[in-house]
Write an enzyme that holds these catalytic residues in place. Structure first.
Site, PDB file in Angstrom:
ATOM      1  CG  ASP A  62      91.250  20.021 -21.418  1.00 14.19           C
ATOM      2  OD1 ASP A  62      92.178  19.181 -21.532  1.00 14.19           O
ATOM      3  OD2 ASP A  62      90.255  19.828 -20.699  1.00 14.19           O
TER       4      ASP A  62
ATOM      5  N   GLY B 157      84.116  17.741 -12.112  1.00 14.67           N
ATOM      6  CA  GLY B 157      84.547  18.372 -10.872  1.00 14.67           C
ATOM      7  C   GLY B 157      83.971  19.759 -10.671  1.00 14.67           C
TER       8      GLY B 157
ATOM      9  CB  THR C 242      75.976  18.672 -12.886  1.00  8.05           C
ATOM     10  OG1 THR C 242      76.753  18.436 -11.702  1.00  8.05           O
ATOM     11  CG2 THR C 242      75.146  17.438 -13.176  1.00  8.05           C
ATOM     12  CB  VAL C 243      76.070  18.186 -18.658  1.00  4.22           C
ATOM     13  CG1 VAL C 243      75.256  18.421 -19.930  1.00  4.22           C
ATOM     14  CG2 VAL C 243      77.342  19.029 -18.678  1.00  4.22           C
TER      15      VAL C 243
ATOM     16  CE  LYS D 157      80.032  22.700 -18.388  1.00  3.19           C
ATOM     17  NZ  LYS D 157      81.139  22.869 -19.378  1.00  3.19           N
TER      18      LYS D 157
END
Length: 212
Positions: free
Chosen positions: A161, A29, A32-33, A48
C-alpha cells in the site's frame, strides 16, 4: 477539535495504566490513532487502537464489543492483521520505517504504541509545491525508501500500500506508514491474499484474481 473528538470516551483516560490519551489524530476504517503521554517515560507517543467502526463499538469503559456476533470472524481476522502489523514493524529498525515501542491485547482489542511523528504527507508536500519537484529532490526521496523496501523484502514481507498519502515527510525525510496491508510471504502462501488496490500505485499483480 470536533464535537465527535470531544465526546470520544477514550479522551483523558489512562490506557494500560500508563498512557494518558490527549487527543484523537486519525480515524480510519479499521483503527483509531491518538496522541498520548507515556507517564512512565514522560514522552509523547502515538497510540493506535484496533476498532473497526462497522464491526465493533466501545462498550463499558474501554471494552470493545461486537455490534453483532455475525461479525466475529471478520473482527478476529482484522485483529490478527493488526497484531501482525505491529510484529512486522517491531522487527525492523530503519529511519524510513515507523518504529513500534510495544503492542498488547486488552479490552477485547489490541493496541500499539509508536513515536509521535509530526509532518505533512508526501501528497500534501507535493501539492504545496509551486513547481514540479526536481530530479535531485526525487532521488533524495527515493533512496531511503528503496533502502527500507530492500530491508523488508529481504524478510519476505510486502508492504502492498505504498502511495504518497502513506509517506510522511519529517524534516524533508520520508517515513513509510501504514503496514496494515503488509503481508509476510513465508508460511502464508496457502492463504488467499486480500486484494488491496490503490489505483495508480498498486502493482499489476494485485489487479488479477489470483494470488501474488
Amino acid at each position: 477539535v470536533t464535537r465527535s473528538q470531544r465526546t470520544d470516551p477514550l479522551l483523558g483516560r489512562l490506557v494500560d495504566g500508563r498512557y494518558r490519551v490527549r487527543a484523537r489524530i486519525a480515524r480510519g476504517g479499521m483503527a483509531t490513532v491518538y496522541v498520548a503521554t507515556d507517564l512512565r517515560l514522560e514522552r509523547r507517543v502515538a497510540l493506535k487502537e484496533y476498532l473497526p467502526a462497522t464491526l465493533a463499538l466501545r462498550g463499558h469503559g474501554q471494552e470493545v464489543t461486537l455490534r453483532s456476533q455475525r461479525h466475529a470472524e471478520t473482527f478476529a481476522k482484522g485483529l490478527h492483521s493488526f497484531i501482525n502489523e505491529a510484529r512486522l514493524l517491531a522487527r525492523f529498525d530503519h529511519p524510513a520505517l515507523v518504529k513500534v515501542h510495544r503492542f498488547w491485547e486488552a479490552n477485547g482489542t489490541a493496541y500499539l504504541v509508536m513515536p509521535y511523528y509530526e509532518g505533512p504527507t508526501l501528497k500534501a508536500s507535493r501539492l504545496a509545491m509551486p513547481e514540479p519537484p526536481t530530479e535531485d529532490w526525487i532521488r533524495r526521496l527515493l533512496a531511503p525508501l528503496l533502502d527500507a523496501l530492500e530491508l523488508i523484502h529481504g524478510q519476505d514481507c510486502l508492504h502492498r500500500d505504498i502511495a504518497p498519502d502513506n509517506i510522511l515527510m519529517i524534516d524533508g525525510r520520508p517515513l513509510l506508514l501504514d503496514f496494515g496491508a503488509a503481508r509476510q510471504l513465508a508460511g502464508d502462501m496457502t492463504q488467499a491474499l486480500t486484494v488491496i488496490l490503490k489505483p495508480g500505485y498498486a502493482p499489476i499483480e494485485q489487479y488479477g484474481d489470483g494470488d501474488l
